[in-house]
Design a protein around this motif. Sequence first.
Motif, PDB file in Angstrom:
ATOM      1  N   GLU A 132       0.863  -1.192   0.000  1.00 28.35           N
ATOM      2  CA  GLU A 132       0.000   0.000   0.000  1.00 28.35           C
ATOM      3  C   GLU A 132       0.888   1.226   0.000  1.00 28.35           C
ATOM      4  OE1 GLU A 132      -0.863   0.196   4.818  1.00 28.35           O
ATOM      5  OE2 GLU A 132      -2.403  -0.540   3.452  1.00 28.35           O
TER       6      GLU A 132
ATOM      7  N   SER B  71      -9.403   4.938   5.825  1.00 28.68           N
ATOM      8  CA  SER B  71      -8.906   5.028   7.207  1.00 28.68           C
ATOM      9  C   SER B  71      -7.412   5.324   7.260  1.00 28.68           C
ATOM     10  CB  SER B  71      -9.214   3.735   7.976  1.00 28.68           C
ATOM     11  OG  SER B  71      -8.548   2.635   7.381  1.00 28.68           O
ATOM     12  N   THR B  72      -6.645   4.789   6.295  1.00 28.97           N
ATOM     13  CA  THR B  72      -5.196   5.004   6.279  1.00 28.97           C
ATOM     14  C   THR B  72      -4.761   5.956   5.173  1.00 28.97           C
ATOM     15  OG1 THR B  72      -4.851   3.082   4.842  1.00 28.97           O
ATOM     16  CG2 THR B  72      -4.780   2.707   7.231  1.00 28.97           C
ATOM     17  N   ARG B  73      -5.710   6.335   4.301  1.00 27.98           N
ATOM     18  CA  ARG B  73      -5.435   7.217   3.162  1.00 27.98           C
ATOM     19  C   ARG B  73      -4.374   6.614   2.249  1.00 27.98           C
ATOM     20  NH1 ARG B  73      -9.573  10.218   2.631  1.00 27.98           N
ATOM     21  NH2 ARG B  73      -8.362  11.669   1.346  1.00 27.98           N
ATOM     22  N   THR B  74      -4.450   5.313   2.041  1.00 30.74           N
ATOM     23  CA  THR B  74      -3.480   4.635   1.192  1.00 30.74           C
ATOM     24  C   THR B  74      -4.190   3.874   0.076  1.00 30.74           C
ATOM     25  OG1 THR B  74      -3.474   2.705   2.661  1.00 30.74           O
ATOM     26  CG2 THR B  74      -1.745   4.365   3.011  1.00 30.74           C
TER      27      THR B  74
ATOM     28  N   ASN C  14      -3.295  -5.485  10.561  1.00 32.54           N
ATOM     29  CA  ASN C  14      -3.804  -4.235  11.124  1.00 32.54           C
ATOM     30  C   ASN C  14      -5.217  -4.374  11.677  1.00 32.54           C
ATOM     31  OD1 ASN C  14      -5.227  -4.529   8.764  1.00 32.54           O
ATOM     32  ND2 ASN C  14      -4.627  -2.554   7.882  1.00 32.54           N
TER      33      ASN C  14
ATOM     34  N   THR D 245       0.779   5.870  -0.028  1.00 30.25           N
ATOM     35  CA  THR D 245       0.043   7.124  -0.021  1.00 30.25           C
ATOM     36  C   THR D 245       0.131   7.779  -1.401  1.00 30.25           C
ATOM     37  OG1 THR D 245       1.985   8.396   0.658  1.00 30.25           O
ATOM     38  CG2 THR D 245       0.575   7.476   2.415  1.00 30.25           C
TER      39      THR D 245
ATOM     40  N   ASP E  85      -8.081   2.972   0.778  1.00 33.09           N
ATOM     41  CA  ASP E  85      -8.468   2.781   2.174  1.00 33.09           C
ATOM     42  C   ASP E  85      -8.594   4.155   2.831  1.00 33.09           C
ATOM     43  OD1 ASP E  85      -8.614   2.300   4.927  1.00 33.09           O
ATOM     44  OD2 ASP E  85      -7.395   0.492   4.783  1.00 33.09           O
TER      45      ASP E  85
END
Length: 268
Positions: free
Chosen positions: A37, A72-75, A223, A39, A70
């Motif tokens: 994953e 939640s993780t901005r990825t 995670n 950013t 995603d």
Amino acid sequence: MSSRAEGPEGELTSSGGAVKSADRLMTLLEHLADTGEATFSAIAAALKMPNSSAHQLLRTAHRRGFVEFDESTRTYRLGLRLWEVAQSFAGNLDLPGTAQPLMTALSDETGETVQLARLDGLENVYLAIAESKQPMKLVSTVGARLPAHTTGVGKVLLSGLTEEQLGTRLEGATLERFTRNTLTSIPDLLVELRRIRKQGYGEDNEEYVVGCRCVAMAVRGGNGVAVAAMSVSIPTPRFNRTIARDVRLALTRTVAEVERRLGGRTAS
């Protein structure tokens, strides 16, 4: 003198004949395959392209399902569509290969069909199946899609989304009825999803087809986020609460072992 030329559709190409946008897409997929994953800023840097161009490329790949985002993780990570296109290539995903022998063992233990699925929009897509050896059984196929609100695995996967994500996916959606038990009201479905989150498993009460029940659980990554869901499907004539309890315990052990082998949570 420039080493670039116009391709047949007006695309800029390198002297080697590669279409620039296609080359960037391949580089994007390779980068996500290597990193798991990434950013937006990491992707733009890896592709050595302006933010505006990277945004357009990611938006297209995401719209086509080749890339997932995603919130939640901005990825970003590889999407389910890539798996579907690559189905003919064995071993293109670790998850089905890791889970399959454990699913077969679970099917042998319970005598029932075991399925593994991921969520794509409001549908669950089956990644792997271990079919029951009994004459009366659920029959399914890898790659099949079913409406998530009608299945145990689908509801489990929907329950792993945030309220915001659910709101986005369900906005304007019509929940089709397949049996008298199908949840066709979004408020009723949300109540069911909250119940699944609380108890840690979901069930299909003949909601897609009359004569079949199932117990389902999420398969989580390191995670804690669900990467898939696994279910055991039981014909209604063989189903009772004792059977459901025994199946749930066996399913819990199998899911924990899949997660352990994937490098996620430790099996208990």
